[in-house]
Design an enzyme around this catalytic site. Structure first.
Site, PDB file in Angstrom:
ATOM      1  N   SER A   1     154.344  65.770 114.670  1.00 31.22           N
ATOM      2  CA  SER A   1     154.059  66.415 113.385  1.00 31.22           C
ATOM      3  C   SER A   1     155.092  66.115 112.308  1.00 31.22           C
ATOM      4  O   SER A   1     154.808  66.306 111.124  1.00 31.22           O
ATOM      5  CB  SER A   1     153.971  67.936 113.570  1.00 31.22           C
ATOM      6  OG  SER A   1     152.856  68.265 114.371  1.00 31.22           O
TER       7      SER A   1
ATOM      8  N   ASP B   1     147.297  66.565 110.844  1.00 30.55           N
ATOM      9  CA  ASP B   1     148.376  65.596 111.039  1.00 30.55           C
ATOM     10  C   ASP B   1     148.090  64.703 112.247  1.00 30.55           C
ATOM     11  O   ASP B   1     148.433  63.526 112.265  1.00 30.55           O
ATOM     12  CB  ASP B   1     149.730  66.293 111.188  1.00 30.55           C
ATOM     13  CG  ASP B   1     149.690  67.479 112.139  1.00 30.55           C
ATOM     14  OD1 ASP B   1     148.612  67.830 112.663  1.00 30.55           O
ATOM     15  OD2 ASP B   1     150.765  68.086 112.361  1.00 30.55           O
ATOM     16  N   HIS B   2     147.424  65.281 113.246  1.00 26.72           N
ATOM     17  CA  HIS B   2     147.112  64.552 114.476  1.00 26.72           C
ATOM     18  C   HIS B   2     146.077  65.354 115.249  1.00 26.72           C
ATOM     19  O   HIS B   2     145.709  66.468 114.860  1.00 26.72           O
ATOM     20  CB  HIS B   2     148.371  64.366 115.335  1.00 26.72           C
ATOM     21  CG  HIS B   2     149.072  65.676 115.638  1.00 26.72           C
ATOM     22  ND1 HIS B   2     148.587  66.584 116.548  1.00 26.72           N
ATOM     23  CD2 HIS B   2     150.178  66.242 115.103  1.00 26.72           C
ATOM     24  CE1 HIS B   2     149.375  67.648 116.572  1.00 26.72           C
ATOM     25  NE2 HIS B   2     150.354  67.463 115.706  1.00 26.72           N
TER      26      HIS B   2
END
Length: 535
Positions: free
Chosen positions: A130, A397-398
């Protein structure tokens, strides 16, 4: 009823399987199938789907007239760990919480007209963290995992690689352009995502000087909490958790007095909260630490707000005390009311940060309820802003190694069982599973039988294929939803660091500060030429 025949065949194949357990499972499945229609009656009629599609087509045709206004306001909603499977599962949960089957429900982000994909890898990591991703979507450059606000030339944990490799964020670009700026998060305000908006740190874990090695302190590196107040000292709104990192070591917490793990951590003896209060007291600055204090504020009388609701991260929304702890939606509403007073507009970063934490712990129910709450906050922001002058982006973010499947029927509770037994170990399994994580459990050398436990409990850890104390991120692309001025620039598949460049261009800030001025001059010249008969 193919699944039922499979169950019966498995019963005959495995003499050791308890008949009673199977009957309980079969009964619950049958009741789930016959107790209510599997789908609405109207969906049997092709006209229903054709009408819906035609209505969607007409709406899409309207979008051909692009919104090329200048964005006065910029809002980024970041669902930490909110990969596409999480978005889909949250959509179903939202619908089921409203008494629907769920699949046909629309999230607020689903209503955004433009959707693209972002590639999330860090410069040194195929599957990112992150911190490196936050540097990408806030500072516009990809970076190494574990670092915030520095370029890929910086090396994690090596203090001497910081200087000269700092990169600034869109929050600073907005502030420099005269806009108000804010950060709202459900994590610590000095956690990975928010810290990339203001800090330059080669280690995301340097929350206070207590977490830093002596060598880094001696070399002049600053902890992230300190940078929050010193790097951009006039951030208008800061909301989240993290009180303990702002207070001298062993200072008792106001909400949890005498509990050592919640006490202050700072070795330098500084009280950053008091310093901020002293600095802003004559500038309509207010510090609050609970919901009552927050909601009692008159935003018209507040120019600066520091709100720290927990010593660490905020409580999961499912377990939040609604009397003392504000929801993300409530925080966003207060933030916008304060920020929108600026005639130059504002930039607001909103993080649904505990989606990520729920997944790491294998607690899908916590993660999905966090995602639904963030979607409510998106809806609240929509009601308070205009698509004509506000660019709003929702992304992650992911992702995580979270999935749901198993040929579940329409309307199956998202936290429920798949309608079949495993044809390998003849045991039931939940639709939600993880590729790895703490949910891996063996009972007498075999996979745990989930029908013997409460798999819909808030903190149930879904089964995983590989045992890990903490579940990991996923490496696939994440969705980027966009609406408002120049939202159409987010299309196709892009690198994650492209996002703040679009926002800056739309808002005429940062590197793109000049293009609107030049464009305006061009329009003026064209108007003069036309009026003079040269057009």
């Amino acid at each position: 009823m193919l699944w039922l025949s499979r169950v019966m065949r498995q019963l005959h194949r495995d003499d050791n399987m308890k008949v009673t357990a199977l009957l309980i499972i079969c009964s619950s499945l049958i009741l789930g199938s016959f107790g209510k229609p599997q789908f609405p009656e109207q969906e049997k009629d092709p006209k229903y789907w054709n009408t819906w599609a035609q209505r969607t087509l007409k709406n899409a045709l309207v979008l051909q007239k692009l919104n090329t206004n200048k964005a006065k306001n910029l809002i980024l909603f970041l669902g930490d760990g909110m990969g596409v499977p999480t978005v889909t599962a949250a959509r179903i949960l939202k619908g089921q919480l409203n008494g629907q089957s769920g699949e046909e429900t629309q999230l607020e982000m689903d209503k955004f007209p433009f959707v693209s994909l972002a590639k999330t890898y860090n410069t040194n990591a195929q599957v990112p963290d992150s911190a490196g991703t936050a540097t990408a979507y806030l500072c516009g450059v990809k970076a190494n995992e574990g670092t915030v606000g520095v370029s890929a030339a910086a090396v994690r944990s090596q203090c001497n690689t910081t200087e000269g490799n700092e990169v600034t964020s869109i929050l600073r670009w907005a502030k420099d352009a005269g806009k108000s700026v804010g950060i709202v998060t459900t994590t610590r305000v000095n956690h990975a995502t928010p810290s990339a908006a203001y800090a330059h740190s080669v280690d995301r874990d340097w929350y206070s000087d207590n977490e830093m090695p002596a060598e880094a302190l001696q070399s002049g590196c600053k902890d992230i909490a300190r940078q929050l107040f010193e790097n951009i000292p006039n951030i208008d709104v800061i909301m989240g958790g993290g009180r303990k990192y702002m207070l001298p070591k062993n200072t008792s917490d106001v909400e949890y007095p005498g509990i050592a793990k919640h006490s202050g951590t700072r070795k330098d003896g500084r009280n950053l909260i008091q310093e901020w209060t002293d600095r802003t007291k004559d500038k309509k600055g207010h510090y609050v630490w609970n919901k009552k204090q927050l909601l009692s504020l008159n935003p018209n009388n507040v120019d600066y707000l520091l709100a720290l609701f927990e010593p660490g991260d905020l409580i999961y929304d499912l377990e939040r005390n609604t009397e003392t702890d504000p929801s993300l939606t409530e925080m966003v509403e207060v933030a916008i009311k304060i920020l929108r007073k600026n005639p130059n507009g504002f930039y607001l970063l909103v993080e649904g940060g505990r989606i990520d934490h729920g997944h790491h712990e294998g607690k899908a129910k916590q993660a999905l309820y966090e995602a639904v709450e963030m979607d409510r906050a998106i809806g609240r922001a929509d009601l308070m802003t205009s698509i004509h002058d506000t660019l709003t982006i929702v992304t992650a973010d992911h992702s995580h190694v979270f999935s749901f499947g198993g040929y579940t029927s329409r309307g199956n509770t998202i936290f429920g069982l798949a309608p079949m037994l495993s044809d390998v170990d003849q045991k039931p399994f939940t639709s939600i599973l993880y590729g790895n994580g703490p949910g891996y459990k063996l009972v007498n050398g075999a996979r745990e039988n989930v029908s013997t436990i409460d798999y819909q409990e808030n903190n149930y850890q879904a089964q995983s294929a590989v045992p890990l104390s903490m579940e990991t991120h996923g490496g696939e692309d994440v969705a980027v939803f966009a609406k408002g001025p120049l939202a159409h620039l987010l299309h196709g598949v892009h690198e994650q660091n492209y996002i703040p460049h679009v926002m800056a261009y739309a808002g005429c800030i940062g590197q793109n500060r000049e293009h609107w001025t030049l464009s305006s001059i061009g329009v003026m010249i064209s108007s003069v030429l036309i009026r003079c008969g040269y057009g």
